[in-house]
Motif scaffolding. Structure first.
Motif, PDB file in Angstrom:
ATOM      1  N   ILE A 262       0.840  -1.202   0.000  1.00 24.31           N
ATOM      2  CA  ILE A 262       0.000   0.000   0.000  1.00 24.31           C
ATOM      3  C   ILE A 262       0.874   1.251   0.000  1.00 24.31           C
ATOM      4  O   ILE A 262       0.583   2.241  -0.696  1.00 24.31           O
ATOM      5  N   GLU A 263       1.950   1.221   0.768  1.00 30.69           N
ATOM      6  CA  GLU A 263       2.856   2.380   0.852  1.00 30.69           C
ATOM      7  C   GLU A 263       3.442   2.724  -0.515  1.00 30.69           C
ATOM      8  O   GLU A 263       3.657   3.885  -0.838  1.00 30.69           O
ATOM      9  N   GLU A 264       3.691   1.709  -1.327  1.00 32.83           N
ATOM     10  CA  GLU A 264       4.356   1.930  -2.618  1.00 32.83           C
ATOM     11  C   GLU A 264       3.378   2.207  -3.745  1.00 32.83           C
ATOM     12  O   GLU A 264       3.788   2.530  -4.864  1.00 32.83           O
ATOM     13  N   SER A 265       2.072   2.091  -3.494  1.00 30.46           N
ATOM     14  CA  SER A 265       1.074   2.258  -4.553  1.00 30.46           C
ATOM     15  C   SER A 265       0.684   3.720  -4.730  1.00 30.46           C
ATOM     16  O   SER A 265       0.735   4.515  -3.785  1.00 30.46           O
ATOM     17  N   GLU A 266       0.292   4.081  -5.941  1.00 31.30           N
ATOM     18  CA  GLU A 266      -0.184   5.421  -6.242  1.00 31.30           C
ATOM     19  C   GLU A 266      -1.662   5.531  -5.866  1.00 31.30           C
ATOM     20  O   GLU A 266      -2.465   4.655  -6.205  1.00 31.30           O
ATOM     21  N   ILE A 267      -2.040   6.593  -5.188  1.00 31.04           N
ATOM     22  CA  ILE A 267      -3.445   6.843  -4.862  1.00 31.04           C
ATOM     23  C   ILE A 267      -4.079   7.565  -6.049  1.00 31.04           C
ATOM     24  O   ILE A 267      -3.613   8.645  -6.433  1.00 31.04           O
ATOM     25  N   PRO A 268      -5.139   7.001  -6.643  1.00 32.94           N
ATOM     26  CA  PRO A 268      -5.701   7.589  -7.871  1.00 32.94           C
ATOM     27  C   PRO A 268      -6.662   8.746  -7.636  1.00 32.94           C
ATOM     28  O   PRO A 268      -7.424   9.095  -8.534  1.00 32.94           O
ATOM     29  N   TYR A 269      -6.683   9.321  -6.454  1.00 31.52           N
ATOM     30  CA  TYR A 269      -7.600  10.413  -6.134  1.00 31.52           C
ATOM     31  C   TYR A 269      -6.805  11.597  -5.591  1.00 31.52           C
ATOM     32  O   TYR A 269      -5.701  11.447  -5.071  1.00 31.52           O
ATOM     33  N   TRP A 270      -7.440  12.789  -5.653  1.00 30.81           N
ATOM     34  CA  TRP A 270      -6.790  13.986  -5.091  1.00 30.81           C
ATOM     35  C   TRP A 270      -6.817  13.920  -3.567  1.00 30.81           C
ATOM     36  O   TRP A 270      -7.791  13.466  -2.953  1.00 30.81           O
ATOM     37  N   TYR A 271      -5.755  14.397  -2.949  1.00 26.77           N
ATOM     38  CA  TYR A 271      -5.710  14.594  -1.499  1.00 26.77           C
ATOM     39  C   TYR A 271      -4.771  15.759  -1.218  1.00 26.77           C
ATOM     40  O   TYR A 271      -3.895  16.080  -2.033  1.00 26.77           O
ATOM     41  N   PRO A 272      -4.931  16.431  -0.072  1.00 29.56           N
ATOM     42  CA  PRO A 272      -4.135  17.636   0.194  1.00 29.56           C
ATOM     43  C   PRO A 272      -2.682  17.306   0.521  1.00 29.56           C
ATOM     44  O   PRO A 272      -2.390  16.343   1.239  1.00 29.56           O
ATOM     45  N   THR A 273      -1.782  18.102  -0.013  1.00 25.82           N
ATOM     46  CA  THR A 273      -0.345  17.960   0.274  1.00 25.82           C
ATOM     47  C   THR A 273       0.236  19.294   0.733  1.00 25.82           C
ATOM     48  O   THR A 273       1.436  19.530   0.613  1.00 25.82           O
ATOM     49  N   ASP A 274      -0.620  20.175   1.278  1.00 25.34           N
ATOM     50  CA  ASP A 274      -0.171  21.515   1.687  1.00 25.34           C
ATOM     51  C   ASP A 274       0.854  21.432   2.813  1.00 25.34           C
ATOM     52  O   ASP A 274       0.782  20.561   3.690  1.00 25.34           O
ATOM     53  N   ARG A 275       1.790  22.366   2.801  1.00 21.33           N
ATOM     54  CA  ARG A 275       2.765  22.462   3.881  1.00 21.33           C
ATOM     55  C   ARG A 275       2.090  23.061   5.109  1.00 21.33           C
ATOM     56  O   ARG A 275       1.318  24.017   5.000  1.00 21.33           O
ATOM     57  N   MET A 276       2.358  22.502   6.277  1.00 19.86           N
ATOM     58  CA  MET A 276       1.790  23.034   7.511  1.00 19.86           C
ATOM     59  C   MET A 276       2.352  24.423   7.790  1.00 19.86           C
ATOM     60  O   MET A 276       3.538  24.670   7.564  1.00 19.86           O
ATOM     61  N   PRO A 277       1.524  25.350   8.270  1.00 14.85           N
ATOM     62  CA  PRO A 277       2.008  26.714   8.528  1.00 14.85           C
ATOM     63  C   PRO A 277       2.949  26.759   9.728  1.00 14.85           C
ATOM     64  O   PRO A 277       2.906  25.892  10.600  1.00 14.85           O
ATOM     65  N   GLU A 278       3.787  27.784   9.746  1.00 13.98           N
ATOM     66  CA  GLU A 278       4.622  28.004  10.919  1.00 13.98           C
ATOM     67  C   GLU A 278       3.733  28.480  12.057  1.00 13.98           C
ATOM     68  O   GLU A 278       2.876  29.341  11.862  1.00 13.98           O
ATOM     69  N   GLY A 279       3.926  27.908  13.224  1.00 14.61           N
ATOM     70  CA  GLY A 279       3.078  28.311  14.334  1.00 14.61           C
ATOM     71  C   GLY A 279       3.425  27.577  15.606  1.00 14.61           C
ATOM     72  O   GLY A 279       4.402  26.816  15.676  1.00 14.61           O
ATOM     73  N   TYR A 280       2.606  27.798  16.631  1.00 14.55           N
ATOM     74  CA  TYR A 280       2.829  27.217  17.950  1.00 14.55           C
ATOM     75  C   TYR A 280       2.441  25.746  17.978  1.00 14.55           C
ATOM     76  O   TYR A 280       3.211  24.886  18.392  1.00 14.55           O
ATOM     77  N   ASN A 281       1.219  25.419  17.521  1.00 16.54           N
ATOM     78  CA  ASN A 281       0.728  24.047  17.575  1.00 16.54           C
ATOM     79  C   ASN A 281       1.384  23.135  16.537  1.00 16.54           C
ATOM     80  O   ASN A 281       1.451  21.922  16.727  1.00 16.54           O
ATOM     81  N   THR A 282       1.818  23.707  15.421  1.00 15.76           N
ATOM     82  CA  THR A 282       2.379  22.885  14.351  1.00 15.76           C
ATOM     83  C   THR A 282       3.835  22.502  14.597  1.00 15.76           C
ATOM     84  O   THR A 282       4.400  21.710  13.856  1.00 15.76           O
ATOM     85  N   GLU A 283       4.438  23.042  15.656  1.00 17.66           N
ATOM     86  CA  GLU A 283       5.854  22.792  15.909  1.00 17.66           C
ATOM     87  C   GLU A 283       6.103  21.385  16.440  1.00 17.66           C
ATOM     88  O   GLU A 283       7.070  20.729  16.060  1.00 17.66           O
ATOM     89  N   GLN A 284       5.249  20.879  17.345  1.00 16.28           N
ATOM     90  CA  GLN A 284       5.494  19.576  17.966  1.00 16.28           C
ATOM     91  C   GLN A 284       5.566  18.439  16.949  1.00 16.28           C
ATOM     92  O   GLN A 284       6.516  17.664  16.955  1.00 16.28           O
ATOM     93  N   PRO A 285       4.566  18.281  16.052  1.00 22.12           N
ATOM     94  CA  PRO A 285       4.681  17.196  15.084  1.00 22.12           C
ATOM     95  C   PRO A 285       5.878  17.347  14.141  1.00 22.12           C
ATOM     96  O   PRO A 285       6.448  16.349  13.706  1.00 22.12           O
ATOM     97  N   LYS A 286       6.272  18.598  13.849  1.00 24.47           N
ATOM     98  CA  LYS A 286       7.449  18.800  12.995  1.00 24.47           C
ATOM     99  C   LYS A 286       8.718  18.327  13.691  1.00 24.47           C
ATOM    100  O   LYS A 286       9.522  17.583  13.130  1.00 24.47           O
ATOM    101  N   VAL A 287       8.884  18.773  14.939  1.00 25.15           N
ATOM    102  CA  VAL A 287      10.113  18.463  15.676  1.00 25.15           C
ATOM    103  C   VAL A 287      10.175  16.988  16.058  1.00 25.15           C
ATOM    104  O   VAL A 287      11.198  16.327  15.918  1.00 25.15           O
ATOM    105  N   SER A 288       9.051  16.446  16.560  1.00 27.90           N
ATOM    106  CA  SER A 288       9.088  15.085  17.096  1.00 27.90           C
ATOM    107  C   SER A 288       9.041  14.015  16.014  1.00 27.90           C
ATOM    108  O   SER A 288       9.697  12.972  16.129  1.00 27.90           O
TER     109      SER A 288
END
Length: 488
Positions: free
Chosen positions: A97-123
């Motif tokens: 599944i990891e190597e397969s192409e998903i045939p539908y649109w899904y969001p790939t936006d970069r997370m904004p810089e901020g207070y709450n978004t820092e933990q998942p980035k760092v950890s």
């Protein structure tokens, strides 16, 4: 269930957190545990996180992310549920599944810089929206969204998508004790070292039958949902609204646009955070910017509310400067505060539950817009003694007469002399009129003109009602002389 992988600082051996730190029998994470390779005494803080470098074809570059492995599978046969460790077939299926192409649109936006978004980035190295999901959950969400696009109930069905978005992601918190359903931690973006990957198909079905079907079947009547900034109700007429209930942002406690980013990415509609009334270093907003935005909101509330009508404000914060900002904003807009109570919502946010300084209960502030008669009379009597007592009479008429709780009568703080004086002063200052008397003169005049009971002042017709109801209770709950807790 997925688990982080760490590295022992003593021998550099790899450790699966689920295997070394989780006590399955007691249902808890151990504070300390031995390394299975070298026997060194370890804590989670002493470990180094194992990472892997992979190519992210969605953004076209290599990324470094925390290494996570599946450790437990919960499955059903008929009506019975079982558990097993992943075998070679399960691991091969995940790899495929990891190597397969998903045939539908899904969001790939970069997370904004901020207070709450820092933990998942760092950890965990989570920098983009699609990193929050396992490949198969991302696939199912994308397929469902594509179905939404062609459905005549598209907008309503997308509500299901946003409703299960967080519990489909790596933000889900696994309950090792087995009690209660896994849920994301409220008010934060925290990725746990052990998290469950739930069956998205089951979640769609449950959400539809519990929430969606009743709504689809109940679409009659007139209602308007209007999404906008409270700083601008330009197309609302003056004095056109009957009642306002507002639960404004709590200073810097919650970063709303950051926490909303995941489902906004799925909807392709993002918050314009320029007028977002919060304190946020990443947005360059401090106490002054927060207060200015709140004042603009309350000024609009005042403009559109009908004279003599009410506004309810639900708020909490542990910092006095934020409270001062809210109070200033309410009073500068022209509102008169008439009552303040506590509201226990029972369910706290992540910060309320874990922080020793967080306020555990909200305050409910009741304020009204003075009616046109008072404003007209005050315009003629401004800065005079008669203007003072006209305001007090009008204000007392708006206040509750008797409040009973658990067989006791409560002191109505707003009926006490010092708060009546404060409201009178604020009313004059807000309208740019000189205050015609000091506190001592005001208190003396209050005693002469209005009957007093239990430290509170009433209109003549109100005191009769108060005396009757006062006989039905054993005692009155006095306000604390010293500030010892939130209530006092």
């Amino acid at each position: 269930v997925w688990s982080d992988v760490f590295i022992c600082p003593s021998c550099s051996g790899e450790l699966v957190f689920w295997e070394v730190a989780v006590d399955k029998e007691e249902g808890r994470v151990r504070d300390g545990f031995p390394c299975p390779h070298c026997g060194a005494n370890l804590t989670k803080r002493s470990l180094e996180r194992a990472t892997e470098r992979v190519y992210d074809r969605d953004i076209g570059e290599f990324i470094t992310r925390a290494r996570q492995v599946p450790v437990l599978i919960n499955y059903s046969v008929g009506n019975k549920r079982y558990e097993k460790e992943p075998d070679d077939y399960d691991l091969e299926l995940i790899r495929k599944i990891e190597e397969s192409e998903i045939p539908y649109w899904y969001p790939t936006d970069r997370m904004p810089e901020g207070y709450n978004t820092e933990q998942p980035k760092v950890s965990h190295g989570i920098t983009h929206v699609h990193h929050f999901y396992t490949r198969r959950n991302l696939w199912v969400l994308a397929a469902f969204r594509q179905k939404c696009e062609i459905s005549p109930l598209s907008r309503r069905i997308q509500w299901i998508l946003t409703g299960i978005d967080a519990i489909s992601s790596r933000l889900l918190n696994f309950r090792i004790s087995g009690s209660g359903k896994p849920t994301p931690l409220k008010g934060t973006m925290y990725v746990s070292s052990v998290y469950p990957e739930l069956n998205v198909l089951n979640m769609f079905s449950n959400k539809y039958h519990l929430r969606m079907r009743p709504i689809v079947n109940r679409l009659s009547g007139i209602r308007v949902i209007d999404t906008r900034s409270s700083t601008d109700y330009a197309d609302y007429k003056d004095c056109s609204v009957d009642y306002i209930f507002t639960d404004p942002p709590y200073g810097g406690n919650l970063m709303y646009s950051e926490l909303n980013f995941l489902w906004e990415a799925w909807l392709k509609v993002f918050t314009n955070n320029k007028p977002e009334a919060i304190e946020n270093k990443a947005q360059g907003k401090g106490p002054r910017e927060y207060q200015e935005l709140m004042e603009r909101c309350f000024a609009e509330y005042y403009r559109v509310l009908k004279p003599g009508r009410w506004m309810t404000v639900v708020f909490h914060n542990s910092q006095n400067r934020i409270w001062n900002a809210i109070q200033e904003a309410i009073l500068r807009a022209g509102f008169v505060i008439a009552d303040v109570r506590t509201l226990d919502k029972k369910q706290g946010t992540f910060k309320q539950v874990t922080s020793t300084t967080a306020v555990k209960q909200d305050l409910v502030i009741s304020a009204y817009k003075p009616n046109g008669g008072l404003e007209k009379r005050f315009h003629l009597e401004a800065g005079t003694e008669e203007g003072v007592w006209d305001f007090v009479r009008t204000h007392l008429r708006q206040l509750p007469v008797f409040v009973e709780k658990n067989g006791k009568a409560e002191v109505i703080a707003e009926r006490q002399n010092f708060l009546l004086y404060d409201r009178m002063v604020a009313f004059h200052v807000q309208r740019g009129v000189a205050v015609p008397m000091g506190a001592a003169e005001f208190y003396a005049g209050l005693k002469q003109r209005f009957p007093e009971r239990d430290g509170m002042y009433f209109l003549p017709d109100q005191v009769v009602e108060y005396d009757k109801k006062r006989l039905t209770v054993q005692e009155i709950e006095q306000l604390s002389l010293f500030v010892t807790d939130e209530k006092s």
